[in-house]
Design a protein around this motif. Structure first.
Motif, PDB file in Angstrom:
ATOM      1  N   THR A  71       0.835  -1.201   0.000  1.00 45.29           N
ATOM      2  CA  THR A  71       0.000   0.000   0.000  1.00 45.29           C
ATOM      3  C   THR A  71       0.868   1.248   0.000  1.00 45.29           C
ATOM      4  O   THR A  71       0.490   2.284  -0.547  1.00 45.29           O
ATOM      5  CB  THR A  71      -0.908   0.007   1.242  1.00 45.29           C
ATOM      6  OG1 THR A  71      -1.621  -1.229   1.307  1.00 45.29           O
ATOM      7  CG2 THR A  71      -1.868   1.163   1.205  1.00 45.29           C
ATOM      8  N   ASN A 104       1.574   3.738  -2.960  1.00 45.97           N
ATOM      9  CA  ASN A 104       0.626   4.764  -3.402  1.00 45.97           C
ATOM     10  C   ASN A 104       0.707   6.055  -2.600  1.00 45.97           C
ATOM     11  O   ASN A 104      -0.054   6.989  -2.880  1.00 45.97           O
ATOM     12  CB  ASN A 104      -0.800   4.216  -3.299  1.00 45.97           C
ATOM     13  CG  ASN A 104      -1.026   3.061  -4.245  1.00 45.97           C
ATOM     14  OD1 ASN A 104      -0.845   3.192  -5.445  1.00 45.97           O
ATOM     15  ND2 ASN A 104      -1.420   1.919  -3.704  1.00 45.97           N
ATOM     16  N   TYR A 105       1.613   6.118  -1.633  1.00 39.07           N
ATOM     17  CA  TYR A 105       1.651   7.250  -0.716  1.00 39.07           C
ATOM     18  C   TYR A 105       2.880   8.134  -0.931  1.00 39.07           C
ATOM     19  O   TYR A 105       3.967   7.647  -1.246  1.00 39.07           O
ATOM     20  CB  TYR A 105       1.685   6.758   0.726  1.00 39.07           C
ATOM     21  CG  TYR A 105       0.497   5.940   1.155  1.00 39.07           C
ATOM     22  CD1 TYR A 105       0.599   5.057   2.218  1.00 39.07           C
ATOM     23  CD2 TYR A 105      -0.730   6.037   0.509  1.00 39.07           C
ATOM     24  CE1 TYR A 105      -0.481   4.301   2.634  1.00 39.07           C
ATOM     25  CE2 TYR A 105      -1.820   5.280   0.900  1.00 39.07           C
ATOM     26  CZ  TYR A 105      -1.688   4.413   1.964  1.00 39.07           C
ATOM     27  OH  TYR A 105      -2.754   3.669   2.361  1.00 39.07           O
ATOM     28  N   TRP A 157       4.284   9.688  -4.726  1.00 38.90           N
ATOM     29  CA  TRP A 157       4.095   8.243  -4.780  1.00 38.90           C
ATOM     30  C   TRP A 157       4.882   7.577  -5.912  1.00 38.90           C
ATOM     31  O   TRP A 157       5.353   6.452  -5.771  1.00 38.90           O
ATOM     32  CB  TRP A 157       2.607   7.904  -4.922  1.00 38.90           C
ATOM     33  CG  TRP A 157       2.041   8.263  -6.265  1.00 38.90           C
ATOM     34  CD1 TRP A 157       1.592   9.481  -6.669  1.00 38.90           C
ATOM     35  CD2 TRP A 157       1.896   7.381  -7.379  1.00 38.90           C
ATOM     36  NE1 TRP A 157       1.173   9.422  -7.980  1.00 38.90           N
ATOM     37  CE2 TRP A 157       1.330   8.145  -8.433  1.00 38.90           C
ATOM     38  CE3 TRP A 157       2.147   6.029  -7.584  1.00 38.90           C
ATOM     39  CZ2 TRP A 157       1.040   7.592  -9.678  1.00 38.90           C
ATOM     40  CZ3 TRP A 157       1.863   5.475  -8.818  1.00 38.90           C
ATOM     41  CH2 TRP A 157       1.318   6.264  -9.856  1.00 38.90           C
ATOM     42  N   PHE A 183      -4.036   8.374  -1.402  1.00 38.57           N
ATOM     43  CA  PHE A 183      -3.817   7.612  -2.632  1.00 38.57           C
ATOM     44  C   PHE A 183      -3.284   8.502  -3.755  1.00 38.57           C
ATOM     45  O   PHE A 183      -3.965   9.417  -4.210  1.00 38.57           O
ATOM     46  CB  PHE A 183      -5.126   6.944  -3.056  1.00 38.57           C
ATOM     47  CG  PHE A 183      -4.988   6.056  -4.256  1.00 38.57           C
ATOM     48  CD1 PHE A 183      -5.383   6.484  -5.523  1.00 38.57           C
ATOM     49  CD2 PHE A 183      -4.458   4.786  -4.120  1.00 38.57           C
ATOM     50  CE1 PHE A 183      -5.269   5.662  -6.624  1.00 38.57           C
ATOM     51  CE2 PHE A 183      -4.334   3.945  -5.214  1.00 38.57           C
ATOM     52  CZ  PHE A 183      -4.738   4.387  -6.478  1.00 38.57           C
ATOM     53  N   GLN A 184      -2.047   8.250  -4.150  1.00 39.87           N
ATOM     54  CA  GLN A 184      -1.407   8.831  -5.331  1.00 39.87           C
ATOM     55  C   GLN A 184      -1.539  10.350  -5.422  1.00 39.87           C
ATOM     56  O   GLN A 184      -1.910  10.894  -6.480  1.00 39.87           O
ATOM     57  CB  GLN A 184      -1.936   8.136  -6.586  1.00 39.87           C
ATOM     58  CG  GLN A 184      -1.540   6.666  -6.616  1.00 39.87           C
ATOM     59  CD  GLN A 184      -1.887   5.972  -7.924  1.00 39.87           C
ATOM     60  OE1 GLN A 184      -2.386   6.580  -8.862  1.00 39.87           O
ATOM     61  NE2 GLN A 184      -1.579   4.684  -8.003  1.00 39.87           N
ATOM     62  N   HIS A 185      -1.240  11.015  -4.327  1.00 40.55           N
ATOM     63  CA  HIS A 185      -1.178  12.483  -4.379  1.00 40.55           C
ATOM     64  C   HIS A 185      -0.032  12.879  -5.304  1.00 40.55           C
ATOM     65  O   HIS A 185       1.030  12.259  -5.310  1.00 40.55           O
ATOM     66  CB  HIS A 185      -0.979  13.045  -2.978  1.00 40.55           C
ATOM     67  CG  HIS A 185      -1.096  14.527  -2.901  1.00 40.55           C
ATOM     68  ND1 HIS A 185      -0.011  15.356  -2.882  1.00 40.55           N
ATOM     69  CD2 HIS A 185      -2.188  15.334  -2.827  1.00 40.55           C
ATOM     70  CE1 HIS A 185      -0.412  16.610  -2.806  1.00 40.55           C
ATOM     71  NE2 HIS A 185      -1.729  16.624  -2.770  1.00 40.55           N
TER      72      HIS A 185
END
Length: 127
Positions: free
Chosen positions: A28, A31-32, A53, A102-104
């Protein structure tokens, strides 16, 4: 829940180099946005570097720009901080953090934007 574990700290002479690693427990993490912060004794925690990310966007504190490089390997769930030309004033506990968003598109400078934190690793630079 994402767990973050830092490693790579230690004692180094001024002018030397260290590479810190921050390993995440879950994919996870990929994605950060991730950040590195540091806190010296008697001082507030301060921003060091951040990466989005994908690794396509990075940002640095002025005090480390040109000396430190943040990178990530999402295949290994790991973010790195390469620290060169170290100075005694770089002495601190270094912690990594994940923003949990999520994917900033960009990294984040503010510690309040991060929700997952590692325990930290000590970096000591002798003069």
């Amino acid at each position: 829940q994402v767990q973050l574990v830092e490693s790579g700290g230690g004692l180094v002479q001024a002018g030397g180099s260290l590479r810190l690693s921050c390993a995440a427990s879950r994919r996870t993490f990929n994605n950060y946005a991730m950040g590195w912060f540091r806190q010296a004794p008697g001082k507030e925690r301060e921003f060091v570097a951040t990466i989005n990310w994908s690794g396509g966007s990075t940002d640095y504190a002025d005090s480390v720009k040109g000396r430190f490089t943040i990178s990530r390997d999402n295949a290994k769930n790991t973010v790195y901080l390469q620290m060169n030309s170290l100075k005694p004033e770089d002495t601190a506990v270094y912690s990594c953090a994940a923003d949990g968003v999520f994917q900033h598109s960009e990294g984040r400078r503010l510690s309040g934007m991060y929700i997952y934190w590692g325990q930290g690793t000590q970096v000591t630079v002798s003069s």
